[in-house]
Write an enzyme that holds these catalytic residues in place. Structure first.
Site, PDB file in Angstrom:
ATOM      1  N   GLU A   1       3.313  -6.556  -2.803  1.00 22.91           N
ATOM      2  CA  GLU A   1       2.125  -5.706  -2.855  1.00 22.91           C
ATOM      3  C   GLU A   1       1.018  -6.228  -1.956  1.00 22.91           C
ATOM      4  O   GLU A   1       0.848  -7.453  -1.837  1.00 22.91           O
ATOM      5  CB  GLU A   1       1.582  -5.650  -4.299  1.00 22.91           C
ATOM      6  CG  GLU A   1       2.538  -5.041  -5.287  1.00 22.91           C
ATOM      7  CD  GLU A   1       1.947  -4.974  -6.697  1.00 22.91           C
ATOM      8  OE1 GLU A   1       0.747  -5.298  -6.873  1.00 22.91           O
ATOM      9  OE2 GLU A   1       2.696  -4.601  -7.610  1.00 22.91           O
TER      10      GLU A   1
ATOM     11  N   LYS B   1      10.262  -6.353  -2.061  1.00 27.18           N
ATOM     12  CA  LYS B   1       8.997  -5.630  -1.902  1.00 27.18           C
ATOM     13  C   LYS B   1       7.869  -6.533  -2.365  1.00 27.18           C
ATOM     14  O   LYS B   1       8.041  -7.307  -3.313  1.00 27.18           O
ATOM     15  CB  LYS B   1       9.030  -4.354  -2.750  1.00 27.18           C
ATOM     16  CG  LYS B   1       7.701  -3.622  -2.840  1.00 27.18           C
ATOM     17  CD  LYS B   1       7.827  -2.317  -3.570  1.00 27.18           C
ATOM     18  CE  LYS B   1       7.622  -2.379  -5.064  1.00 27.18           C
ATOM     19  NZ  LYS B   1       6.357  -2.997  -5.500  1.00 27.18           N
TER      20      LYS B   1
ATOM     21  N   ASP C   1       8.651  -5.161 -10.893  1.00 21.58           N
ATOM     22  CA  ASP C   1       8.051  -6.088 -11.863  1.00 21.58           C
ATOM     23  C   ASP C   1       7.409  -5.293 -13.004  1.00 21.58           C
ATOM     24  O   ASP C   1       6.905  -5.869 -13.966  1.00 21.58           O
ATOM     25  CB  ASP C   1       7.071  -7.064 -11.198  1.00 21.58           C
ATOM     26  CG  ASP C   1       5.853  -6.388 -10.619  1.00 21.58           C
ATOM     27  OD1 ASP C   1       5.836  -5.137 -10.542  1.00 21.58           O
ATOM     28  OD2 ASP C   1       4.899  -7.095 -10.225  1.00 21.58           O
ATOM     29  N   SER C   2       7.493  -3.957 -12.931  1.00 25.47           N
ATOM     30  CA  SER C   2       7.115  -3.117 -14.073  1.00 25.47           C
ATOM     31  C   SER C   2       8.018  -3.429 -15.263  1.00 25.47           C
ATOM     32  O   SER C   2       7.751  -2.972 -16.377  1.00 25.47           O
ATOM     33  CB  SER C   2       7.201  -1.626 -13.710  1.00 25.47           C
ATOM     34  OG  SER C   2       8.432  -1.312 -13.090  1.00 25.47           O
TER      35      SER C   2
ATOM     36  N   GLU D   1       1.447   4.102  -3.408  1.00 27.82           N
ATOM     37  CA  GLU D   1       1.362   4.467  -4.835  1.00 27.82           C
ATOM     38  C   GLU D   1      -0.001   5.060  -5.192  1.00 27.82           C
ATOM     39  O   GLU D   1      -1.049   4.486  -4.841  1.00 27.82           O
ATOM     40  CB  GLU D   1       1.619   3.215  -5.706  1.00 27.82           C
ATOM     41  CG  GLU D   1       1.488   3.515  -7.200  1.00 27.82           C
ATOM     42  CD  GLU D   1       1.990   2.408  -8.108  1.00 27.82           C
ATOM     43  OE1 GLU D   1       2.548   1.400  -7.609  1.00 27.82           O
ATOM     44  OE2 GLU D   1       1.819   2.553  -9.340  1.00 27.82           O
TER      45      GLU D   1
HETATM   46  O1  KIV Z   1       7.103  -2.612 -10.387  1.00 25.80           O
HETATM   47  C1  KIV Z   1       7.312  -1.449 -10.070  1.00 25.80           C
HETATM   48  O2  KIV Z   1       8.098  -0.714 -10.686  1.00 25.80           O
HETATM   49  C2  KIV Z   1       6.593  -0.948  -8.924  1.00 25.80           C
HETATM   50  C3  KIV Z   1       6.332   0.523  -8.924  1.00 25.80           C
HETATM   51  C4  KIV Z   1       5.228   0.830  -9.854  1.00 25.80           C
HETATM   52  C5  KIV Z   1       6.020   0.988  -7.575  1.00 25.80           C
HETATM   53  O3  KIV Z   1       6.179  -1.690  -8.102  1.00 25.80           O
END
Ligand code: KIV
Length: 285
Positions: A117, A115, A46-47, A184
């Site tokens: 968080e 994934k 989500d980056s 992280e």
């Molecule tokens: O969104 C993402 O790219 C991530 C990384 C920062 C681990 O979750």
């Protein structure tokens, strides 16, 4: 063409001490290069909110955006293990929403895992998604979706007390049914303890060498992301500078009429230009 890895292959890599390498990707073309470079996995993070859409953080990112980008990445990397990243509020509200949204990634974008968080507080969601037959990766340490609570994008687990909290989170995530964990921005010593404590693969982004694999953000590796550079980033290219150079050269060529040249244009079929001129005369031109 390399065969796509499975969860069992990734587990074997951990068990035999082989380091996995993975990278984020948000689009068709970087996914193609990631697969050609032999990445073991790709995260559609989500980056993308920051790297593609220019948001200040990841909170505005929607499920639809994550699905569209995951679809593009799947088309670019058909033989790579792809992880879809669950955006803010796609799993926090309750387990039913978490299962439904996780399922969208698998049905619509054909990812191999998702994934999410958080530590102990998202274990009910991890359990529900895993019981739904889907592969879930946990993510602890610096968790950008809760950066407000963390006081910003800051390293985590730097005191004995907070390190112990992370170790408890990691154990709970494994017990809830996650097949792997991402850590992280945590000191290497703490990541090593977590890696040694858990039987599932433990991957690092900014958590040192003692992990079962390393993740980096593609825009950081390539030197494209300009807003900020975390301490743990190593740039392997300066595509930002190269892009600026190329676009400026193009603009200059157009303005000074040096582009396009003859080799960039199409010829008329032999003998057709005189016919066209003749025809135009009939219209008084
Ligand atoms: O969104 C993402 O790219 C991530 C990384 C920062 C681990 O979750």
């Amino acid at each position: 063409m390399r065969k796509k890895l499975t969860r069992l292959d990734l587990q074997k890599m951990k068990d035999s001490g082989q380091t996995a390498v993975w990278v984020t990707s948000y689009d068709y073309w970087t996914a193609q290069f990631a697969e050609q470079a032999g990445m073991d996995m790709i995260l559609v993070g989500d980056s993308l909110g920051m790297c593609i859409y220019g948001y200040e953080g990841t909170l505005p990112v929607t499920m639809d955006q994550c699905i569209w980008h995951s679809e593009a990445v799947r088309r670019g990397a058909p033989n790579t293990f792809i992880i879809g990243d669950m955006p803010f509020l796609s799993y926090q509200v309750n387990c039913d929403e978490a299962v439904r949204n996780a399922g969208r990634f698998f049905k619509e974008a054909r990812v191999d895992a998702i994934k999410l968080e958080g530590g102990r507080r998202v274990c009910p969601q991890i359990k529900s998604i895993a019981e739904g037959g889907m592969l879930v990766m946990g993510h602890i340490g610096l968790t950008p979706q809760s950066s407000g609570q963390l006081g910003g994008f800051k390293a985590q687990g730097r005191t004995a007390e907070t390190a112990l909290e992370l170790i408890e989170d990691a154990k709970a995530i494994q017990s809830a049914g996650a097949y792997s964990l991402l850590v992280e921005a945590v000191p290497p010593e703490v990541c090593k303890i977590i890696r040694d404590e858990l039987t599932i693969p433990v991957y690092s982004i900014g958590a040192g060498i003692d992990a079962d694999g390393q993740l980096m953000i593609v825009s950081d590796i390539l030197g494209i992301f300009q807003a900020f550079t975390p301490k743990f980033v190593k740039k392997y290219a300066s595509l930002g500078e190269e892009t600026l150079r190329a676009l400026s050269a193009y603009a200059n060529d157009v303005r000074t009429r040096r582009f396009p040249e003859t080799q960039h244009t199409y010829n008329m079929v032999d003998g057709e230009l005189p016919k066209l001129k003749e025809a135009l005369k009939k219209f008084g031109r």
